[in-house]
Motif scaffolding. Sequence first.
Motif, PDB file in Angstrom:
ATOM      1  N   PHE A  42       0.840  -1.201   0.000  1.00  0.00           N
ATOM      2  CA  PHE A  42       0.000   0.000   0.000  1.00  0.00           C
ATOM      3  C   PHE A  42       0.875   1.251   0.000  1.00  0.00           C
ATOM      4  N   SER A  43       1.885   1.277   0.858  1.00  0.00           N
ATOM      5  CA  SER A  43       2.759   2.448   0.972  1.00  0.00           C
ATOM      6  C   SER A  43       3.536   2.706  -0.312  1.00  0.00           C
ATOM      7  N   VAL A  44       4.084   1.650  -0.898  1.00  0.00           N
ATOM      8  CA  VAL A  44       4.868   1.788  -2.132  1.00  0.00           C
ATOM      9  C   VAL A  44       3.978   2.286  -3.274  1.00  0.00           C
ATOM     10  N   LEU A  45       2.802   1.708  -3.414  1.00  0.00           N
ATOM     11  CA  LEU A  45       1.918   2.110  -4.510  1.00  0.00           C
ATOM     12  C   LEU A  45       1.294   3.481  -4.250  1.00  0.00           C
ATOM     13  N   LEU A  46       1.048   3.800  -3.000  1.00  0.00           N
ATOM     14  CA  LEU A  46       0.518   5.122  -2.664  1.00  0.00           C
ATOM     15  C   LEU A  46       1.531   6.211  -3.020  1.00  0.00           C
ATOM     16  N   GLU A  47       2.794   5.948  -2.713  1.00  0.00           N
ATOM     17  CA  GLU A  47       3.840   6.910  -3.061  1.00  0.00           C
ATOM     18  C   GLU A  47       3.861   7.163  -4.561  1.00  0.00           C
ATOM     19  N   LYS A  48       3.711   6.111  -5.351  1.00  0.00           N
ATOM     20  CA  LYS A  48       3.668   6.252  -6.817  1.00  0.00           C
ATOM     21  C   LYS A  48       2.426   7.026  -7.234  1.00  0.00           C
ATOM     22  N   ALA A  49       1.289   6.687  -6.640  1.00  0.00           N
ATOM     23  CA  ALA A  49       0.025   7.327  -7.026  1.00  0.00           C
ATOM     24  C   ALA A  49       0.007   8.812  -6.693  1.00  0.00           C
ATOM     25  N   LEU A  50       0.587   9.172  -5.550  1.00  0.00           N
ATOM     26  CA  LEU A  50       0.600  10.575  -5.144  1.00  0.00           C
ATOM     27  C   LEU A  50       1.741  11.351  -5.798  1.00  0.00           C
ATOM     28  N   ASP A  51       2.645  10.627  -6.439  1.00  0.00           N
ATOM     29  CA  ASP A  51       3.765  11.255  -7.140  1.00  0.00           C
ATOM     30  C   ASP A  51       4.515  12.223  -6.227  1.00  0.00           C
ATOM     31  N   ASP A  52       4.755  11.768  -5.008  1.00  0.00           N
ATOM     32  CA  ASP A  52       5.497  12.536  -4.001  1.00  0.00           C
ATOM     33  C   ASP A  52       4.804  13.816  -3.547  1.00  0.00           C
ATOM     34  N   ASP A  53       3.553  14.023  -3.923  1.00  0.00           N
ATOM     35  CA  ASP A  53       2.792  15.189  -3.450  1.00  0.00           C
ATOM     36  C   ASP A  53       1.866  14.711  -2.338  1.00  0.00           C
ATOM     37  N   GLY A  84      -8.214   8.989   6.196  1.00  0.00           N
ATOM     38  CA  GLY A  84      -7.644   8.879   7.536  1.00  0.00           C
ATOM     39  C   GLY A  84      -6.437   7.958   7.569  1.00  0.00           C
ATOM     40  N   LEU A  85      -6.515   6.864   6.837  1.00  0.00           N
ATOM     41  CA  LEU A  85      -5.399   5.925   6.764  1.00  0.00           C
ATOM     42  C   LEU A  85      -4.175   6.586   6.142  1.00  0.00           C
ATOM     43  N   ILE A  86      -4.378   7.284   5.044  1.00  0.00           N
ATOM     44  CA  ILE A  86      -3.261   7.965   4.377  1.00  0.00           C
ATOM     45  C   ILE A  86      -2.671   9.033   5.289  1.00  0.00           C
ATOM     46  N   ARG A  87      -3.529   9.837   5.869  1.00  0.00           N
ATOM     47  CA  ARG A  87      -3.036  10.904   6.752  1.00  0.00           C
ATOM     48  C   ARG A  87      -2.329  10.322   7.976  1.00  0.00           C
ATOM     49  N   GLY A  88      -2.813   9.194   8.470  1.00  0.00           N
ATOM     50  CA  GLY A  88      -2.143   8.520   9.571  1.00  0.00           C
ATOM     51  C   GLY A  88      -0.747   8.061   9.186  1.00  0.00           C
TER      52      GLY A  88
END
Length: 148
Positions: A42-53, A84-88
């Motif tokens: 989740f963390s690895v793919l979230l980083e890609k999806a948010l493109d570091d923003d 909430g999960l992302i912000r956490g």
Amino acid sequence: MENNDYFMKTMKAHTLGRTESVELIQGLPNDGDWGLFTLSTFSVLLEKALDDDTSQSAVKQFVERVRYAYRRADPPFNGLILEGLIRGLLGEEAFLDEITPEQQYEAQMLTIRYVAETDEHVKAHIDTYLTDAATLADQWSEETSEGC
């Protein structure tokens, strides 16, 4: 973690929407090593999806895209849980106190699937992303072991 190969095979089946993923996942607990691997993916793919923003605006836009993709889900997808999960994970840990482990796991799995389905680069390089997730899970596992 000794089960990384199995976890990677299982998560790859999940990300690609293969029917055998349901059977593979059913026997795995939401916690322990599988839970850690799920969180790292989740963390690895979230980083890609948010493109570091990781701004609040970028997180809200991403959550809205995921919510829209699952607008017909049953039970209904709760975007507030994902936000909430992302912000956490971004340091606002108080949000995690309000989200059950089951809700966290479900949001992670749906988001992993969403990113893998909608991002052609992720789809084409899923093995690389899963290897990165396994490496991250191993690092977290070692840090946890050292802290005991």
